[in-house]
Design a protein around this motif. Structure first.
Motif, PDB file in Angstrom:
ATOM      1  N   UNK A   1       0.811  -1.224   0.000  1.00 39.58           N
ATOM      2  CA  UNK A   1       0.000   0.000   0.000  1.00 39.58           C
ATOM      3  C   UNK A   1       0.844   1.274   0.000  1.00 39.58           C
ATOM      4  N   UNK A   2       2.154   1.145   0.251  1.00 42.91           N
ATOM      5  CA  UNK A   2       3.013   2.332   0.331  1.00 42.91           C
ATOM      6  C   UNK A   2       3.193   2.941  -1.056  1.00 42.91           C
ATOM      7  N   UNK A   3       3.094   4.259  -1.101  1.00 40.21           N
ATOM      8  CA  UNK A   3       3.237   4.997  -2.349  1.00 40.21           C
ATOM      9  C   UNK A   3       4.226   6.138  -2.159  1.00 40.21           C
ATOM     10  N   UNK A   4       4.873   6.538  -3.254  1.00 41.96           N
ATOM     11  CA  UNK A   4       5.765   7.696  -3.220  1.00 41.96           C
ATOM     12  C   UNK A   4       4.961   8.994  -3.149  1.00 41.96           C
ATOM     13  N   UNK A   5       5.617  10.044  -2.647  1.00 41.18           N
ATOM     14  CA  UNK A   5       4.997  11.372  -2.661  1.00 41.18           C
ATOM     15  C   UNK A   5       4.868  11.894  -4.081  1.00 41.18           C
ATOM     16  N   UNK A   6       5.730  11.402  -4.974  1.00 42.13           N
ATOM     17  CA  UNK A   6       5.677  11.831  -6.369  1.00 42.13           C
ATOM     18  C   UNK A   6       6.730  12.876  -6.684  1.00 42.13           C
ATOM     19  N   UNK A   7       7.094  12.938  -7.953  1.00 39.41           N
ATOM     20  CA  UNK A   7       8.092  13.907  -8.424  1.00 39.41           C
ATOM     21  C   UNK A   7       7.441  15.277  -8.534  1.00 39.41           C
ATOM     22  N   UNK A   8       7.887  16.224  -7.699  1.00 41.30           N
ATOM     23  CA  UNK A   8       7.243  17.541  -7.641  1.00 41.30           C
ATOM     24  C   UNK A   8       8.277  18.605  -7.259  1.00 41.30           C
ATOM     25  N   UNK A   9       9.086  19.080  -8.229  1.00 42.21           N
ATOM     26  CA  UNK A   9      10.129  20.074  -7.917  1.00 42.21           C
ATOM     27  C   UNK A   9       9.570  21.371  -7.333  1.00 42.21           C
ATOM     28  N   UNK A  10       8.396  21.802  -7.778  1.00 39.96           N
ATOM     29  CA  UNK A  10       7.816  23.040  -7.254  1.00 39.96           C
ATOM     30  C   UNK A  10       7.522  22.921  -5.762  1.00 39.96           C
ATOM     31  N   UNK A  11       6.907  21.841  -5.368  1.00 39.40           N
ATOM     32  CA  UNK A  11       6.620  21.641  -3.946  1.00 39.40           C
ATOM     33  C   UNK A  11       7.914  21.470  -3.159  1.00 39.40           C
ATOM     34  N   UNK A  12       8.912  20.831  -3.775  1.00 38.11           N
ATOM     35  CA  UNK A  12      10.202  20.653  -3.102  1.00 38.11           C
ATOM     36  C   UNK A  12      10.840  22.007  -2.800  1.00 38.11           C
ATOM     37  N   UNK A  13      10.791  22.926  -3.774  1.00 40.96           N
ATOM     38  CA  UNK A  13      11.346  24.270  -3.534  1.00 40.96           C
ATOM     39  C   UNK A  13      10.620  24.966  -2.391  1.00 40.96           C
ATOM     40  N   UNK A  14       9.291  24.829  -2.351  1.00 40.32           N
ATOM     41  CA  UNK A  14       8.516  25.460  -1.290  1.00 40.32           C
ATOM     42  C   UNK A  14       8.860  24.885   0.080  1.00 40.32           C
ATOM     43  N   UNK A  15       9.044  23.575   0.153  1.00 36.40           N
ATOM     44  CA  UNK A  15       9.404  22.946   1.424  1.00 36.40           C
ATOM     45  C   UNK A  15      10.785  23.393   1.893  1.00 36.40           C
ATOM     46  N   UNK A  16      11.726  23.506   0.972  1.00 37.02           N
ATOM     47  CA  UNK A  16      13.065  23.960   1.337  1.00 37.02           C
ATOM     48  C   UNK A  16      13.019  25.391   1.860  1.00 37.02           C
ATOM     49  N   UNK A  17      12.228  26.240   1.201  1.00 38.03           N
ATOM     50  CA  UNK A  17      12.096  27.633   1.655  1.00 38.03           C
ATOM     51  C   UNK A  17      11.474  27.684   3.038  1.00 38.03           C
ATOM     52  N   UNK A  18      10.447  26.871   3.262  1.00 37.47           N
ATOM     53  CA  UNK A  18       9.789  26.843   4.568  1.00 37.47           C
ATOM     54  C   UNK A  18      10.728  26.360   5.664  1.00 37.47           C
ATOM     55  N   UNK A  19      11.688  25.516   5.300  1.00 35.40           N
ATOM     56  CA  UNK A  19      12.653  25.004   6.270  1.00 35.40           C
ATOM     57  C   UNK A  19      13.837  25.945   6.466  1.00 35.40           C
TER      58      UNK A  19
END
Length: 534
Positions: free
Chosen positions: A348-366
């Protein structure tokens, strides 16, 4: 007392009329890919050392060649107490008369017996053991599986009976003892070396009971073994000489195989598979890999101690592109922390998916600013779980560059690479694993538990919730109950992202058509017992 099946040790009984000289036939050259750090396999965890030690030793039990079933070796069977805590190994019948090897400095004066079993395990259990005091060493497999904490004592009842008493049930105990780290070593040899102050010879001039005897080792060139004329199961000795030809370049190994300069090679490049399969002089064996190639984030190095950062880096990895370029037709995209063929795998485990835009936002938030430098460590060798670490690193460098990280790729010689990563010197690294014994604990405990930090847990991740689930699963024997706990642990690990699973690779084993009875190990080992060349 609950009695496990006591396996009749018939392998040698039917062969006593035949000596090794009658069975041995010719030489075999194995194109290996790296230089082992040593031959005392209890000190090492990589397949390079395991392959180099495999011809030399026996354990109390072993895996059937090409399979996951545990069969007797230096022990003919075992009794298990009703509470599951006491494992008794009887080393009599065929095992009487088992000979240790000799070299120019050592000639054994007695046969294998219980004293050798005691030395083998007590040196790993007791930091104050005279051997350990004289020759400080680490035993990463033993520690990462908590055997140093769970084995209460190892006792000798008589010269051919040894009792292991455990503090708590260990469902994987028998499987663990079939692994290389539990190979039996000579107590007499250790005593002689301690007296002479030459204990480093224990690692560099090995003595075992195995089908082949160590002759010499030239780093980055070759290892030479000869047939053991006194082997207790002579049918398994079908070669006069076994030579490991060490070549780090996969293309060189393939060329040597095609020219007949070696008869078995390891880890061919995906780009070479089609041509090898079409060569009439080559037999191409393959099977689904019981492995995982992954990216490990050192959670003790900022900013990877932040979950948002690990989530961002995971989302920024274009796995599909990596699998296509690096693994080509020999890889399957991975989303979980063990291969799908491992029982207890959670589908049942799934990846979060390839999402560079969300990755940039998470890095900025961190609070990770654009241009933040990080180091990515890439393996210098080709492994079954990663056929081209350099290319993968370059693709990750580009992926993470797109989300604002300044990635520097670094590498070291293989032994140094492993040593430094176990010390936690890296930021992010490429590594992988091939299962060793078929039990889920070999993944969930050995690789990712708190106790594995400093050995196999290169993400340095210690999560009490995860650890409690894994420890509980190991202490019960019901497969369904264990599966439920391991699947909870997999869900927790997916949430915390200490690693990014990348791919499971198909294992391809090319060998000369002259090679007979070579078995592809589900655990990625290369064994030459029972192998011949016509």
């Amino acid at each position: 007392m609950r009695i496990s099946p006591v396996f009749a040790a018939l392998l040698g009984l039917g062969a006593l009329a035949y000596g090794p000289t009658a069975l041995a036939k010719g030489n075999l050259v194995f194109c290996s890919e790296g230089s082992p750090g040593g031959f005392d396999i209890a000190q090492y965890t990589t397949s390079i050392e395991n392959d180099a030690a495999e011809p030399l030793y026996n354990g109390l039990v072993e895996f059937e060649r090409g399979a996951t079933r545990v069969i007797p070796s230096l022990a003919t069977g075992w009794d298990v107490s009703d509470d599951g805590l006491t494992y008794t190994f009887r080393t009599f019948r065929l095992r009487q008369g088992v000979k240790f090897h000799a070299n120019k400095d050592f000639t054994p004066t007695r046969d294998f017996n219980a004293d050798d079993v005691l030395l083998t395990f007590q040196r790993m259990l007791d930091p104050q053991h005279p051997f350990r005091v004289a020759y400080p060493a680490e035993f990463p497999y033993f520690v990462s599986m908590d055997l140093d904490k769970n084995i209460a004592r190892v006792e000798k009842r008589d010269p051919y009976t040894v009792v292991f008493t455990l503090n708590s049930v260990d469902a994987a105990f028998i499987q663990n003892l079939a692994m290389g780290f539990a190979s039996i070593v000579s107590a007499e040899y250790a005593t002689q070396l301690m007296a002479s102050g030459r204990l480093s010879d224990f690692d560099q001039k090995p003595i075992g009971t195995g089908p082949f005897v160590f002759q010499r080792y030239q780093k980055d060139a070759q290892i030479r073994y000869r047939a053991n004329p006194d082997y207790w199961d002579p049918q398994q000795v079908r070669l006069d000489q076994l030579i490991f030809s060490i070549n780090t370049d996969a293309s060189v190994r393939v060329q040597k195989l095609r020219k007949g300069e070696c008869q078995v090679t390891v880890n061919p490049r995906p780009a070479d598979l089609k041509a090898l399969a079409a060569d009439p002089k080559i037999n191409m064996l393959d099977q689904p890999g019981f492995n995982l190639g992954y990216i490990a984030y050192n959670v003790q190095h900022p900013p990877f101690d932040q979950l948002q950062v690990r989530q961002a880096m995971d989302m920024a990895v274009n796995k599909a592109a990596i699998v296509k370029a690096v693994y080509q037709d020999a890889g399957q995209l991975a989303v979980n922390f063990m291969p799908p063929s491992q029982w207890s795998y959670d589908p049942s485990i799934r990846d979060a998916g390839y999402d560079p835009d969300k990755a940039r936002a998470l890095l900025a938030a961190a609070g990770v600013k654009p241009g933040t430098p990080i180091t990515l460590w890439a393996m210098p060798v080709q492994r079954p779980y990663n056929p081209n670490a350099k290319l993968m690193a370059e693709m990750l460098q580009a992926d993470w560059g797109k989300v604002g990280l300044d990635v520097k790729i670094v590498s070291y010689e293989w032994g140094e690479y492993i040593k430094r990563t176990k010390n936690g010197e890296h930021d992010v690294m490429l590594l992988g694993w091939t299962g060793d014994n078929g039990d889920p604990d070999n993944w969930m405990g050995t690789l990712y538990s708190c106790g594995a930090i400093g050995s196999n847990n290169v993400s340095m991740w210690c999560d009490p919730e995860y650890d409690a689930l894994v420890q509980q699963a190991k202490r019960i024997t019901d497969p369904a109950a264990r599966t439920a706990l391991y699947q909870q642990a997999q869900q927790r690990m997916k949430q915390q992202v200490p690693i990014t699973p990348v791919a499971h690779s198909t294992v391809h084993q090319p060998l000369s058509v002259r090679v007979q009875d070579f078995k592809v190990s589900p655990f990625g080992r290369n064994s030459f017992s029972g192998v011949s060349v016509d």
